[in-house]
Structure formats: structure tokens, C-alpha cells
Design a protein around this motif. Structure first.
Motif, short mmCIF file in Angstrom:
data_model
loop_
_atom_site.label_atom_id
_atom_site.label_comp_id
_atom_site.label_asym_id
_atom_site.label_seq_id
_atom_site.Cartn_x
_atom_site.Cartn_y
_atom_site.Cartn_z
N TYR A 239 -0.19 1.23 12.36
CA TYR A 239 -0.43 1.31 13.80
C TYR A 239 -0.44 -0.06 14.46
CZ TYR A 239 -1.05 6.30 13.56
OH TYR A 239 -0.82 7.64 13.38
N ARG A 240 -0.85 -1.09 13.73
CA ARG A 240 -0.76 -2.45 14.26
C ARG A 240 0.71 -2.83 14.48
NH1 ARG A 240 -2.82 -5.17 10.19
NH2 ARG A 240 -4.88 -4.39 10.66
N GLY A 241 1.56 -2.47 13.54
CA GLY A 241 2.99 -2.75 13.68
C GLY A 241 3.60 -2.00 14.86
N ILE A 242 3.21 -0.74 15.03
CA ILE A 242 3.71 0.06 16.16
C ILE A 242 3.25 -0.56 17.48
CG2 ILE A 242 3.48 2.29 17.34
CD1 ILE A 242 3.35 3.52 14.45
N THR A 243 2.01 -0.98 17.54
CA THR A 243 1.49 -1.61 18.75
C THR A 243 2.25 -2.89 19.09
OG1 THR A 243 -0.70 -0.67 18.39
CG2 THR A 243 -0.57 -2.62 19.82
N MET A 244 2.51 -3.70 18.07
CA MET A 244 3.24 -4.96 18.33
C MET A 244 4.66 -4.66 18.77
SD MET A 244 1.62 -7.67 15.54
CE MET A 244 2.66 -7.19 14.23
N ALA A 245 5.31 -3.68 18.16
CA ALA A 245 6.68 -3.32 18.58
C ALA A 245 6.67 -2.81 20.02
CB ALA A 245 7.25 -2.27 17.63
N ASN A 246 5.70 -1.97 20.36
CA ASN A 246 5.61 -1.47 21.73
C ASN A 246 5.36 -2.59 22.73
OD1 ASN A 246 6.09 1.23 21.15
ND2 ASN A 246 3.93 1.70 20.86
N ILE B 65 -9.08 10.98 -6.97
CA ILE B 65 -10.27 11.32 -6.21
C ILE B 65 -10.29 10.41 -4.98
CG2 ILE B 65 -12.78 11.45 -6.23
CD1 ILE B 65 -12.60 11.64 -9.32
N TRP B 66 -9.73 10.89 -3.89
CA TRP B 66 -9.73 10.10 -2.67
C TRP B 66 -9.76 11.03 -1.47
CZ3 TRP B 66 -5.01 9.33 -5.61
CH2 TRP B 66 -3.94 10.06 -5.15
N THR B 67 -10.10 10.48 -0.34
CA THR B 67 -10.12 11.22 0.92
C THR B 67 -9.33 10.43 1.95
OG1 THR B 67 -12.14 10.15 1.69
CG2 THR B 67 -12.40 12.17 0.39
N ALA B 68 -9.16 11.02 3.11
CA ALA B 68 -8.39 10.36 4.16
C ALA B 68 -9.05 9.07 4.64
CB ALA B 68 -8.21 11.30 5.35
N ASP B 69 -10.35 8.92 4.41
CA ASP B 69 -11.01 7.69 4.84
C ASP B 69 -11.19 6.69 3.70
OD1 ASP B 69 -12.96 9.10 3.50
OD2 ASP B 69 -14.52 8.78 4.98
N ARG C 143 0.84 -1.21 0.00
CA ARG C 143 0.00 0.00 0.00
C ARG C 143 0.87 1.25 0.00
NH1 ARG C 143 -3.60 -2.08 -2.15
NH2 ARG C 143 -5.26 -3.16 -1.11
N TYR C 144 1.94 1.23 0.80
CA TYR C 144 2.83 2.38 0.86
C TYR C 144 3.42 2.65 -0.52
CZ TYR C 144 6.77 5.31 2.11
OH TYR C 144 7.67 6.34 2.17
N TRP C 145 3.92 1.60 -1.17
CA TRP C 145 4.50 1.77 -2.50
C TRP C 145 3.45 2.29 -3.48
CZ3 TRP C 145 3.54 0.12 -7.40
CH2 TRP C 145 4.55 0.35 -8.33
N GLU C 146 2.28 1.70 -3.42
CA GLU C 146 1.21 2.08 -4.33
C GLU C 146 0.83 3.55 -4.16
OE1 GLU C 146 -3.27 0.53 -5.40
OE2 GLU C 146 -2.49 0.17 -3.40
N LEU C 147 0.59 3.97 -2.93
CA LEU C 147 0.16 5.34 -2.69
C LEU C 147 1.28 6.35 -2.93
CD1 LEU C 147 -2.05 4.72 0.45
CD2 LEU C 147 -2.81 5.15 -1.89
N SER D 34 -6.35 1.01 5.24
CA SER D 34 -5.60 -0.23 5.43
C SER D 34 -4.13 0.06 5.70
CB SER D 34 -5.77 -1.16 4.23
OG SER D 34 -5.15 -0.63 3.09
N MET D 35 -3.59 1.10 5.08
CA MET D 35 -2.19 1.45 5.32
C MET D 35 -2.01 1.94 6.75
SD MET D 35 0.33 4.01 3.25
CE MET D 35 -0.01 5.50 4.15
#
Length: 93
Positions: free
Chosen positions: A50-57, A34-38, A6-10, A44-45
Motif C-alpha cells: 500500500y505504501r508503493g500504491i500511495t507513492m505511485a498515485n 499457524i498464522w493469521t491475517a495480522d 516477503r511476497y516470495w517467502e509467503l 509488513s507485506m
């Protein structure tokens, strides 16, 4: 992997380095900028980041209680901090 994709794509979509060729309406909106923050792609990105940050924490908080050699604890702690930094970087980029 999904976060990386997703990061690469966006990151590359605005440069015209990628072109969607399927009939997915979401891809059409992305292709026409044509996109918005939601939008689902951003959601998904961010969720993956944030899932990765939570697991690292979680690892950082719990590594001291693990029954493993101190050298391994240091290594695990360093890796978790590094990965947390990568996730933060990907979310702000």
C-alpha cells in the motif's frame, strides 16, 4: 526489496520450497502454518504494497504539474501506472 522478499517467502512457504532453520518463534509459527491475517509477515507485506500504491498515485497526481518535457511526463506517468499495477497484483496474489 522487503515487499518482494516477503511476497516470495509467503508464496513459497506452503510448497515446502523454503525451510526456516533459526530459532525465531515467528518463523516456527510460519513453518507450522499457524498464522493469521495480522501476523507481522503479512502486515509488513501489505504495508509495503500500500505504501508503493500511495507513492505511485502521488506521482500520477503530480506529474502534470512538473516542469519537465511532455515526453518525460508520459514516460513517468506510464511507469507509475505500471508500478501501481505491480503492487496491486502482489497484494491480491
Amino acid at each position: 526489496d522487503q515487499l518482494r522478499d516477503r511476497y516470495w517467502e509467503l508464496a513459497n512457504l506452503p510448497t515446502n520450497n523454503i525451510l526456516y532453520v533459526d530459532a525465531n518463534p515467528l518463523n516456527d509459527l510460519m513453518q507450522r502454518f499457524i498464522w493469521t491475517a495480522d501476523s507481522p509477515r503479512f502486515q509488513s507485506m501489505w504495508q509495503g504494497g500500500y505504501r508503493g500504491i500511495t507513492m505511485a498515485n502521488t506521482v500520477i497526481d503530480r506529474v502534470s504539474a512538473m516542469n519537465i518535457p511532455d515526453a518525460t511526463k508520459k514516460s513517468v506517468l506510464a511507469q507509475a501506472k505500471f508500478l501501481r499495477g505491480v503492487f496491486y497484483y502482489m497484494l491480491q496474489a
